[in-house]
Design a protein around this motif. Structure first.
Motif, PDB file in Angstrom:
ATOM      1  N   ARG A   1       2.299  12.463  -5.025  1.00 36.13           N
ATOM      2  CA  ARG A   1       1.963  11.902  -3.714  1.00 36.13           C
ATOM      3  C   ARG A   1       3.039  10.954  -3.196  1.00 36.13           C
ATOM      4  NH1 ARG A   1      -3.934   9.652  -4.042  1.00 36.13           N
ATOM      5  NH2 ARG A   1      -3.520   9.311  -1.846  1.00 36.13           N
ATOM      6  N   TYR A   2       3.833  10.411  -4.110  1.00 36.64           N
ATOM      7  CA  TYR A   2       4.857   9.440  -3.707  1.00 36.64           C
ATOM      8  C   TYR A   2       6.180   9.783  -4.387  1.00 36.64           C
ATOM      9  CZ  TYR A   2       0.617   6.913  -2.521  1.00 36.64           C
ATOM     10  OH  TYR A   2      -0.612   6.558  -2.010  1.00 36.64           O
ATOM     11  N   ARG A   3       7.265   9.585  -3.639  1.00 34.41           N
ATOM     12  CA  ARG A   3       8.601   9.856  -4.169  1.00 34.41           C
ATOM     13  C   ARG A   3       9.533   8.744  -3.725  1.00 34.41           C
ATOM     14  NH1 ARG A   3       9.209  15.079  -2.899  1.00 34.41           N
ATOM     15  NH2 ARG A   3       8.586  15.704  -4.958  1.00 34.41           N
TER      16      ARG A   3
ATOM     17  N   ALA B   1      15.130  10.906  -5.910  1.00 35.56           N
ATOM     18  CA  ALA B   1      14.067  11.906  -5.781  1.00 35.56           C
ATOM     19  C   ALA B   1      13.461  12.306  -7.120  1.00 35.56           C
ATOM     20  CB  ALA B   1      14.596  13.143  -5.070  1.00 35.56           C
ATOM     21  N   SER B   2      14.133  11.991  -8.226  1.00 38.09           N
ATOM     22  CA  SER B   2      13.568  12.338  -9.533  1.00 38.09           C
ATOM     23  C   SER B   2      12.426  11.396  -9.921  1.00 38.09           C
ATOM     24  CB  SER B   2      14.651  12.297 -10.611  1.00 38.09           C
ATOM     25  OG  SER B   2      15.103  10.972 -10.811  1.00 38.09           O
ATOM     26  N   GLN B   3      12.319  10.259  -9.233  1.00 42.64           N
ATOM     27  CA  GLN B   3      11.246   9.311  -9.510  1.00 42.64           C
ATOM     28  C   GLN B   3      10.063   9.633  -8.609  1.00 42.64           C
ATOM     29  OE1 GLN B   3      13.284   5.581  -8.873  1.00 42.64           O
ATOM     30  NE2 GLN B   3      13.611   5.344 -11.075  1.00 42.64           N
ATOM     31  N   GLN B   4       8.987  10.095  -9.252  1.00 46.33           N
ATOM     32  CA  GLN B   4       7.804  10.520  -8.520  1.00 46.33           C
ATOM     33  C   GLN B   4       6.572   9.865  -9.133  1.00 46.33           C
ATOM     34  OE1 GLN B   4       7.879  14.736  -9.042  1.00 46.33           O
ATOM     35  NE2 GLN B   4       9.660  15.017  -7.745  1.00 46.33           N
ATOM     36  N   TRP B   5       5.497   9.805  -8.340  1.00 41.09           N
ATOM     37  CA  TRP B   5       4.253   9.223  -8.819  1.00 41.09           C
ATOM     38  C   TRP B   5       3.091   9.950  -8.161  1.00 41.09           C
ATOM     39  CZ3 TRP B   5       1.446   4.551  -6.581  1.00 41.09           C
ATOM     40  CH2 TRP B   5       0.430   4.117  -7.442  1.00 41.09           C
ATOM     41  N   THR B   6       2.051  10.211  -8.926  1.00 38.79           N
ATOM     42  CA  THR B   6       0.882  10.927  -8.407  1.00 38.79           C
ATOM     43  C   THR B   6      -0.089   9.997  -7.690  1.00 38.79           C
ATOM     44  OG1 THR B   6      -0.355  10.624 -10.452  1.00 38.79           O
ATOM     45  CG2 THR B   6       0.986  12.630 -10.263  1.00 38.79           C
TER      46      THR B   6
ATOM     47  N   LEU C   1       7.207  -2.292  -3.114  1.00 32.68           N
ATOM     48  CA  LEU C   1       6.174  -3.082  -2.449  1.00 32.68           C
ATOM     49  C   LEU C   1       6.535  -4.563  -2.399  1.00 32.68           C
ATOM     50  CD1 LEU C   1       3.017  -1.363  -3.968  1.00 32.68           C
ATOM     51  CD2 LEU C   1       3.935  -1.084  -1.660  1.00 32.68           C
ATOM     52  N   GLU C   2       7.171  -5.078  -3.458  1.00 28.23           N
ATOM     53  CA  GLU C   2       7.572  -6.486  -3.490  1.00 28.23           C
ATOM     54  C   GLU C   2       8.666  -6.791  -2.467  1.00 28.23           C
ATOM     55  OE1 GLU C   2       8.606  -7.172  -7.551  1.00 28.23           O
ATOM     56  OE2 GLU C   2       6.520  -7.260  -8.208  1.00 28.23           O
ATOM     57  N   SER C   3       9.440  -5.757  -2.100  1.00 24.82           N
ATOM     58  CA  SER C   3      10.490  -5.953  -1.104  1.00 24.82           C
ATOM     59  C   SER C   3       9.928  -5.940   0.319  1.00 24.82           C
ATOM     60  CB  SER C   3      11.576  -4.885  -1.243  1.00 24.82           C
ATOM     61  OG  SER C   3      11.091  -3.619  -0.823  1.00 24.82           O
ATOM     62  N   GLY C   4       8.604  -5.775   0.431  1.00 24.42           N
ATOM     63  CA  GLY C   4       7.967  -5.816   1.738  1.00 24.42           C
ATOM     64  C   GLY C   4       7.808  -4.462   2.397  1.00 24.42           C
ATOM     65  N   GLN C   5       8.169  -3.403   1.731  1.00 19.64           N
ATOM     66  CA  GLN C   5       8.055  -2.055   2.287  1.00 19.64           C
ATOM     67  C   GLN C   5       6.623  -1.543   2.118  1.00 19.64           C
ATOM     68  OE1 GLN C   5      10.442  -0.552   3.887  1.00 19.64           O
ATOM     69  NE2 GLN C   5      12.199  -1.825   3.337  1.00 19.64           N
ATOM     70  N   SER C   6       6.253  -0.589   2.938  1.00 22.90           N
ATOM     71  CA  SER C   6       4.910  -0.017   2.896  1.00 22.90           C
ATOM     72  C   SER C   6       4.868   1.176   1.942  1.00 22.90           C
ATOM     73  CB  SER C   6       4.516   0.448   4.299  1.00 22.90           C
ATOM     74  OG  SER C   6       3.319   1.184   4.232  1.00 22.90           O
ATOM     75  N   LEU C   7       3.753   1.317   1.246  1.00 17.58           N
ATOM     76  CA  LEU C   7       3.559   2.454   0.343  1.00 17.58           C
ATOM     77  C   LEU C   7       3.536   3.768   1.128  1.00 17.58           C
ATOM     78  CD1 LEU C   7       3.063   3.190  -2.644  1.00 17.58           C
ATOM     79  CD2 LEU C   7       0.621   2.969  -2.198  1.00 17.58           C
ATOM     80  N   ASP C   8       3.112   3.707   2.371  1.00 19.19           N
ATOM     81  CA  ASP C   8       3.070   4.928   3.192  1.00 19.19           C
ATOM     82  C   ASP C   8       4.439   5.545   3.397  1.00 19.19           C
ATOM     83  OD1 ASP C   8       0.311   4.852   3.474  1.00 19.19           O
ATOM     84  OD2 ASP C   8       0.410   3.550   5.233  1.00 19.19           O
ATOM     85  N   LEU C   9       5.481   4.748   3.340  1.00 19.09           N
ATOM     86  CA  LEU C   9       6.847   5.267   3.522  1.00 19.09           C
ATOM     87  C   LEU C   9       7.277   6.138   2.335  1.00 19.09           C
ATOM     88  CD1 LEU C   9       8.598   2.098   4.997  1.00 19.09           C
ATOM     89  CD2 LEU C   9       7.855   4.140   6.230  1.00 19.09           C
ATOM     90  N   LEU C  10       6.600   6.021   1.212  1.00 20.16           N
ATOM     91  CA  LEU C  10       6.940   6.809   0.022  1.00 20.16           C
ATOM     92  C   LEU C  10       6.156   8.116  -0.063  1.00 20.16           C
ATOM     93  CD1 LEU C  10       6.964   3.952  -2.654  1.00 20.16           C
ATOM     94  CD2 LEU C  10       8.920   4.949  -1.466  1.00 20.16           C
ATOM     95  N   ARG C  11       5.172   8.285   0.806  1.00 14.69           N
ATOM     96  CA  ARG C  11       4.348   9.503   0.739  1.00 14.69           C
ATOM     97  C   ARG C  11       5.159  10.766   0.916  1.00 14.69           C
ATOM     98  NH1 ARG C  11      -1.086   9.196   0.425  1.00 14.69           N
ATOM     99  NH2 ARG C  11      -2.014   7.205   1.000  1.00 14.69           N
ATOM    100  N   VAL C  12       4.773  11.763   0.157  1.00 11.08           N
ATOM    101  CA  VAL C  12       5.464  13.053   0.221  1.00 11.08           C
ATOM    102  C   VAL C  12       4.833  13.899   1.300  1.00 11.08           C
ATOM    103  CG1 VAL C  12       5.987  15.147  -1.061  1.00 11.08           C
ATOM    104  CG2 VAL C  12       6.009  12.968  -2.226  1.00 11.08           C
TER     105      VAL C  12
END
Length: 103
Positions: free
Chosen positions: A67-69, A74-79, A92-103
């Motif tokens: 679900r997230y990359r 690109a080799s770092q992925q998370w379900t 997330l600690e850098s202030g970025q949104s988790l939605d930006l990582l969605r695949v």
């Protein structure tokens, strides 16, 4: 058989014979159990591998879709399941949104 009248050597020999007999009986019991299981599986028409694996009862298990990359690697992925990987925490600690990582 009176054990208290036996010598230590006789007791050890007896102990060895008992161990051998126990192994023999365990193998016989195991073979008998296998035969019974095979007979049950055949009588209901279920292949033994399905019976053992639980295939007739359980559904298929598969992998979970990613679900997230990491956009930087690109080799770092998370379900999205389990603990967040370090790269997600840093993102997330850098202030970025988790939605930006969605695949």
């Amino acid at each position: 058989m009176e054990l208290s009248n036996m010598s230590a050597v006789e007791l050890r020999n007896l102990q060895d014979k008992i161990k051998q007999e126990m192994k023999k009986r365990e193998h016989q019991d195991l073979a008998k159990a296998r035969e019974q299981i095979m007979a049950i599986a055949q009588s209901v028409g279920i292949p033994l591998k399905d019976l053992i694996a639980g295939g007739a009862v359980r559904g298929k298990t598969g992998s979970v879709a990613v679900r997230y990359r990491n956009p930087n690697d690109a080799s770092q992925q998370w379900t999205g399941r389990g603990r967040q990987p370090r790269w997600v925490k840093e993102w997330l600690e850098s202030g970025q949104s988790l939605d930006l990582l969605r695949v």
